[in-house]
Design a protein around this motif. Structure first.
Motif, mmCIF file in Angstrom:
data_model
loop_
_atom_site.group_PDB
_atom_site.id
_atom_site.type_symbol
_atom_site.label_atom_id
_atom_site.label_comp_id
_atom_site.label_asym_id
_atom_site.label_seq_id
_atom_site.Cartn_x
_atom_site.Cartn_y
_atom_site.Cartn_z
ATOM 1 N N PHE A 548 3.889 5.256 -2.733
ATOM 2 C CA PHE A 548 2.527 5.571 -2.304
ATOM 3 C C PHE A 548 2.146 6.998 -2.700
ATOM 4 C CE2 PHE A 548 2.803 2.104 1.051
ATOM 5 C CZ PHE A 548 1.791 1.341 0.484
ATOM 6 N N ASP A 549 3.050 7.935 -2.465
ATOM 7 C CA ASP A 549 2.752 9.332 -2.783
ATOM 8 C C ASP A 549 2.673 9.566 -4.284
ATOM 9 O OD1 ASP A 549 2.688 9.960 -0.104
ATOM 10 O OD2 ASP A 549 4.782 10.605 -0.013
ATOM 11 N N LYS A 550 3.573 8.938 -5.016
ATOM 12 C CA LYS A 550 3.631 9.143 -6.463
ATOM 13 C C LYS A 550 2.424 8.534 -7.172
ATOM 14 C CE LYS A 550 6.545 8.092 -10.491
ATOM 15 N NZ LYS A 550 7.809 7.421 -10.932
ATOM 16 N N LEU A 551 2.028 7.320 -6.745
ATOM 17 C CA LEU A 551 0.952 6.587 -7.427
ATOM 18 C C LEU A 551 -0.426 6.875 -6.848
ATOM 19 C CD1 LEU A 551 2.789 3.144 -7.667
ATOM 20 C CD2 LEU A 551 2.580 4.876 -9.462
ATOM 21 N N ASP A 552 -0.462 7.538 -5.680
ATOM 22 C CA ASP A 552 -1.729 7.849 -5.012
ATOM 23 C C ASP A 552 -2.556 6.586 -4.775
ATOM 24 O OD1 ASP A 552 -3.597 9.453 -3.785
ATOM 25 O OD2 ASP A 552 -4.669 9.908 -5.647
ATOM 26 N N VAL A 553 -1.924 5.562 -4.203
ATOM 27 C CA VAL A 553 -2.615 4.318 -3.847
ATOM 28 C C VAL A 553 -2.410 4.080 -2.360
ATOM 29 C CG1 VAL A 553 -2.372 3.288 -6.125
ATOM 30 C CG2 VAL A 553 -0.557 2.962 -4.439
ATOM 31 N N TRP A 554 -3.179 3.136 -1.816
ATOM 32 C CA TRP A 554 -3.109 2.879 -0.370
ATOM 33 C C TRP A 554 -2.623 1.477 -0.041
ATOM 34 C CZ3 TRP A 554 -3.584 6.065 3.788
ATOM 35 C CH2 TRP A 554 -3.968 7.386 3.500
ATOM 36 N N GLN A 555 -2.537 0.590 -1.047
ATOM 37 C CA GLN A 555 -2.022 -0.754 -0.796
ATOM 38 C C GLN A 555 -1.201 -1.218 -1.993
ATOM 39 O OE1 GLN A 555 -4.162 -3.619 1.877
ATOM 40 N NE2 GLN A 555 -5.955 -2.745 0.867
ATOM 41 N N LEU A 556 -0.092 -1.903 -1.684
ATOM 42 C CA LEU A 556 0.775 -2.443 -2.735
ATOM 43 C C LEU A 556 1.224 -3.846 -2.338
ATOM 44 C CD1 LEU A 556 3.067 0.626 -3.575
ATOM 45 C CD2 LEU A 556 1.347 -0.391 -5.083
ATOM 46 N N PRO A 557 1.370 -4.747 -3.317
ATOM 47 C CA PRO A 557 1.834 -6.110 -3.019
ATOM 48 C C PRO A 557 3.342 -6.149 -2.805
ATOM 49 C CG PRO A 557 1.448 -5.873 -5.369
ATOM 50 C CD PRO A 557 1.004 -4.584 -4.736
ATOM 51 N N VAL A 558 3.794 -7.132 -2.016
ATOM 52 C CA VAL A 558 5.226 -7.303 -1.719
ATOM 53 C C VAL A 558 5.652 -8.690 -2.186
ATOM 54 C CG1 VAL A 558 7.004 -7.283 0.071
ATOM 55 C CG2 VAL A 558 4.972 -5.854 0.317
ATOM 56 N N THR A 559 6.814 -8.757 -2.855
ATOM 57 C CA THR A 559 7.358 -10.045 -3.277
ATOM 58 C C THR A 559 8.787 -10.203 -2.764
ATOM 59 O OG1 THR A 559 8.183 -9.148 -5.373
ATOM 60 C CG2 THR A 559 5.951 -10.069 -5.371
ATOM 61 N N LYS A 560 9.172 -11.463 -2.566
ATOM 62 C CA LYS A 560 10.544 -11.789 -2.190
ATOM 63 C C LYS A 560 11.007 -12.918 -3.081
ATOM 64 C CE LYS A 560 13.434 -13.122 1.740
ATOM 65 N NZ LYS A 560 13.438 -13.498 3.183
ATOM 66 N N MET A 565 4.459 -12.192 -0.870
ATOM 67 C CA MET A 565 4.599 -12.225 0.577
ATOM 68 C C MET A 565 3.398 -11.640 1.317
ATOM 69 S SD MET A 565 7.543 -13.619 1.040
ATOM 70 C CE MET A 565 7.847 -13.255 2.766
ATOM 71 N N GLY A 566 2.702 -10.695 0.705
ATOM 72 C CA GLY A 566 1.593 -10.021 1.363
ATOM 73 C C GLY A 566 1.434 -8.609 0.831
ATOM 74 N N PHE A 567 0.676 -7.800 1.560
ATOM 75 C CA PHE A 567 0.420 -6.425 1.137
ATOM 76 C C PHE A 567 0.951 -5.440 2.187
ATOM 77 C CE2 PHE A 567 -2.910 -8.708 -1.200
ATOM 78 C CZ PHE A 567 -2.762 -8.161 -2.470
ATOM 79 N N ILE A 568 1.360 -4.258 1.723
ATOM 80 C CA ILE A 568 1.698 -3.134 2.592
ATOM 81 C C ILE A 568 0.661 -2.049 2.376
ATOM 82 C CG2 ILE A 568 3.298 -1.210 2.929
ATOM 83 C CD1 ILE A 568 5.594 -3.009 2.577
ATOM 84 N N SER A 569 0.127 -1.519 3.468
ATOM 85 C CA SER A 569 -0.835 -0.426 3.350
ATOM 86 C C SER A 569 -0.181 0.873 3.790
ATOM 87 C CB SER A 569 -2.081 -0.700 4.193
ATOM 88 O OG SER A 569 -1.795 -0.567 5.561
ATOM 89 N N LYS A 570 -0.582 1.958 3.180
ATOM 90 C CA LYS A 570 -0.037 3.269 3.520
ATOM 91 C C LYS A 570 -0.382 3.654 4.948
ATOM 92 C CE LYS A 570 0.247 7.993 1.704
ATOM 93 N NZ LYS A 570 -0.229 8.920 0.628
ATOM 94 N N SER A 571 -1.554 3.282 5.401
ATOM 95 C CA SER A 571 -1.962 3.631 6.764
ATOM 96 C C SER A 571 -1.071 2.945 7.801
ATOM 97 C CB SER A 571 -3.427 3.251 6.992
ATOM 98 O OG SER A 571 -3.627 1.866 6.735
ATOM 99 N N THR A 572 -0.714 1.672 7.559
ATOM 100 C CA THR A 572 0.186 0.965 8.467
ATOM 101 C C THR A 572 1.564 1.622 8.475
ATOM 102 O OG1 THR A 572 -0.956 -1.123 8.062
ATOM 103 C CG2 THR A 572 1.259 -1.252 8.995
ATOM 104 N N LEU A 573 2.031 2.015 7.299
ATOM 105 C CA LEU A 573 3.336 2.664 7.193
ATOM 106 C C LEU A 573 3.356 3.987 7.957
ATOM 107 C CD1 LEU A 573 6.161 2.972 6.133
ATOM 108 C CD2 LEU A 573 5.243 3.622 3.910
ATOM 109 N N LEU A 574 2.316 4.782 7.823
ATOM 110 C CA LEU A 574 2.249 6.059 8.535
ATOM 111 C C LEU A 574 2.202 5.853 10.049
ATOM 112 C CD1 LEU A 574 -0.252 7.990 6.223
ATOM 113 C CD2 LEU A 574 2.191 8.413 6.488
#
Length: 594
Positions: A548-560, A565-574
């Motif tokens: 998140f810090d390196k790419l300066d984005v707020w949402q990224l997709p998750v795969t398994k 699987m869904g998305f992770i947001s930086k705000s939720t992580l913080l």
């Protein structure tokens, strides 16, 4: 009977009003048994080494040195495989991993398995040290004491450090160094709630050592230093830093295993025989090497001629200098072979040995030039501190340990200079000591508290599974119709199997929403974008934050397993990070208040 005793102990524990006082009681217990284990191991190994040397003295060419290390490593591997069922956790790195990832829980069998395996390895001549097994034993005693009394992970961590302090203190009769070792290596911080239990455990370990095994590891031999020798101490500091990097790189590489494609028993025998051949050529590499280390510390350089094929040649100063240089580089190689072949031991003693011979190399070489006369004992002692400081990244431990075990308090200035220079140089090449280096690069365990708290968060708790998945064959017109039924601003484009193809960001397509000239055949593939990164379901949360810090984005997709699987947001992580930060601080504050 035992059950009744345990019940009464636990009942007594529940009546204790002060948690801090109870931890002090536990630290005495841990210190006593940690010291007892250290004394037992050192006595056993030193006895076995003396027997081996006496047998060797009656055989031609010391041929027994070829076979003894192989026997010791073979028996060690057999015990680990057949009896211990490979449950032993070797090395200080595993202690750190258990603290960070396993709530400071260490398996019970580590209390005794290190004593057995390391005595077999080193007692039969394996060229490694006993300090890491002793620390592992003390740490296991501390952890299991905490588990018995249902203590928190924070309190178990303190007892792990207390056990390690007791072990180091009992081995070297150095209580201050024992405390500093745990603070610098295991805890990484100094606070009163942790310092007092460590100090008590360390002192208890020394008392046990003095009562049961009064022999001093090294005798008091150092003298005051001269100002004219200061430039050469600086040179020794530079050499110590470079040699520390060599120790970390070569030792770390070999310890990971040799002859990896071979059967464990073949590896043990082959590695042990090769090690034995080296020891037959360089007998000073047998076991821990403290016998010869004490000799050169006493200024008895001629002891290096004992049992050596080169005894006649070593009378020539140039040959002796070359021989000493070989000792500097060979000890860590033989230590790596010992551990890599399946033996149990550590690099603490080999590091001290290497530093001692490096100091001897500098002093002896300068003395042969006739420029001035350096006190070889002082340089041997200071060289040990330089190597330890660079390899462990623990200058305080190195300074006080060498000062305590050699009586070198008069050498504090040279010790500080050499340890500091070595530490600075080693940090330039290796930001972390050899224990943390492997954990960071192989297990993604980081010493920083932020990383620990992030990795304590389960990635499943961060995934927003209320996403809108769009089939890759969906037309753009159909997609625009779907927008009226949702409030999300990011969409996943997936194939028929559920694998991620790309994402659609509402901000990127907003200006085209009212375009009436959209071709009927245009699909969402034509307007989707490839995400800057994809998070794997098994990925540590700390690395997600780095993305998140390196790419300066707020949402990224998750795969398994490649499935979306869904998305992770930086705000939720913080937000989750803040919750974990509050939880851990409450746990620590609760302990301090009690």
């Amino acid at each position: 009977m035992l059950k009744k005793i345990f019940y009464k102990i636990k009942k007594w524990r529940l009546r204790q009003n002060s948690q801090r006082n109870f931890l002090i009681y536990c630290s005495v217990f841990v210190g006593f048994f940690g010291g007892l284990a250290a004394v037992a191991l050192k006595f056993l190994v030193h006895t076995m080494e003396e027997i081996s040397r006496n047998i060797s003295a009656h055989l031609p060419y010391h041929i027994i040195y070829v076979f003894l290390p192989a026997l010791g490593i073979f028996l060690t591997v057999a015990y680990q495989h057949l009896i211990n069922k490979d449950k032993i956790q070797k090395g200080i790195g595993n202690i750190l991993a258990n603290i960070k990832r396993n709530h400071s829980n260490i398996r019970y069998n580590n209390i005794y398995s290190h004593l057995i395996t390391s005595s077999l390895t080193v007692g039969f001549g394996g060229s490694s040290g006993l300090e890491a097994p002793i620390v592992s034993t003390g740490a296991a005693i501390g952890s299991n004491t905490g588990k018995f009394f249902n203590l928190s992970p924070y309190e178990k961590t303190v007892l792990i450090a207390a056990g390690a302090s007791a072990g180091i203190a009992a081995v070297f009769n150095s209580p201050i160094a024992g405390v500093l070792f745990s603070l610098e290596i295991l805890l990484g911080e100094i606070s009163i709630p942790t310092f007092i239990p460590l100090l008590i455990a360390s002192a208890t370990g020394v008392v046990v050592s003095k009562l049961l095994y009064s022999g001093q590891l090294f005798h008091l031999v150092t003298e005051g230093w001269e100002f004219s020798a200061l430039p050469f101490y600086i040179v020794l500091g530079l050499f110590s830093g470079w040699v520390s990097v060599y120790i970390s790189k070569v030792g770390g590489f070999l310890e990971k295993g040799i002859l990896k494609k071979q059967n464990r028993y073949v590896r043990a025998l082959a590695g042990g025989l090769f090690l034995g051949l080296i020891i037959m050529v360089f007998p000073a590499l047998f076991g821990e090497g403290y016998h010869y280390l004490q000799a050169i510390l006493n200024g008895n350089i001629d002891a290096l001629k004992e049992e050596s094929f080169f005894s006649a040649w070593l009378a020539h100063p140039v040959v002796m200098i070359g021989f000493i240089a070989c000792m500097v580089f060979m000890k860590i190689i033989t230590a790596g072979i010992t551990i890599g072949a399946g033996g149990n031991g550590g690099t603490f003693a080999p590091t001290m040995f290497t530093g001692a011979f490096l100091g001897l190399f500098v002093a002896f070489s300068v003395n042969q030039t006739g420029l001035m006369h350096l006190n070889t004992s002082n340089f041997v002692a200071v060289g040990m501190a330089g190597a330890l400081s660079g390899v462990l990244h623990a200058p305080l431990t190195a300074i006080f340990l060498i000062a305590e075990i050699t009586g070198g308090y008069v050498l504090f200035i040279p010790l500080m200079i050499v340890a500091s220079i070595s530490y600075i140089i080693a940090r330039l090449f290796n930001p972390h000591n050899m224990y943390w280096h492997d954990l960071i690069h192989e297990k993604n365990i980081h010493p920083d508290q932020d990383y620990d708290m992030l990795n304590a968060i389960g990635i499943s708790s961060l995934i927003n599974k209320q996403f809108v998945g769009i089939g890759k064959n969906t037309t753009v017109k159909e997609f625009y119709k779907l927008l009226t039924a949702t409030t999300v601003n990011i969409f996943a484009v997936v194939d028929d199997a559920g694998m991620l193809e790309g994402v659609i960001l509402l901000d990127q397509i907003r200006k085209h929403l009212f375009d009436t000239n959209i071709p009927d055949e245009e699909t969402v593939i034509d307007i989707m974008t490839i995400p800057p990164a994809i998070v794997d379901y098994e990925q540590p949360v700390s690395s997600v934050m780095e993305l998140f810090d390196k790419l300066d984005v707020w949402q990224l997709p998750v795969t398994k397993n490649d499935l979306f699987m869904g998305f992770i947001s930086k705000s939720t992580l913080l937000a989750k990070y803040r919750e974990e930060f509050i939880r851990q601080n409450k746990e620590a504050d609760l302990f301090i208040k009690h």
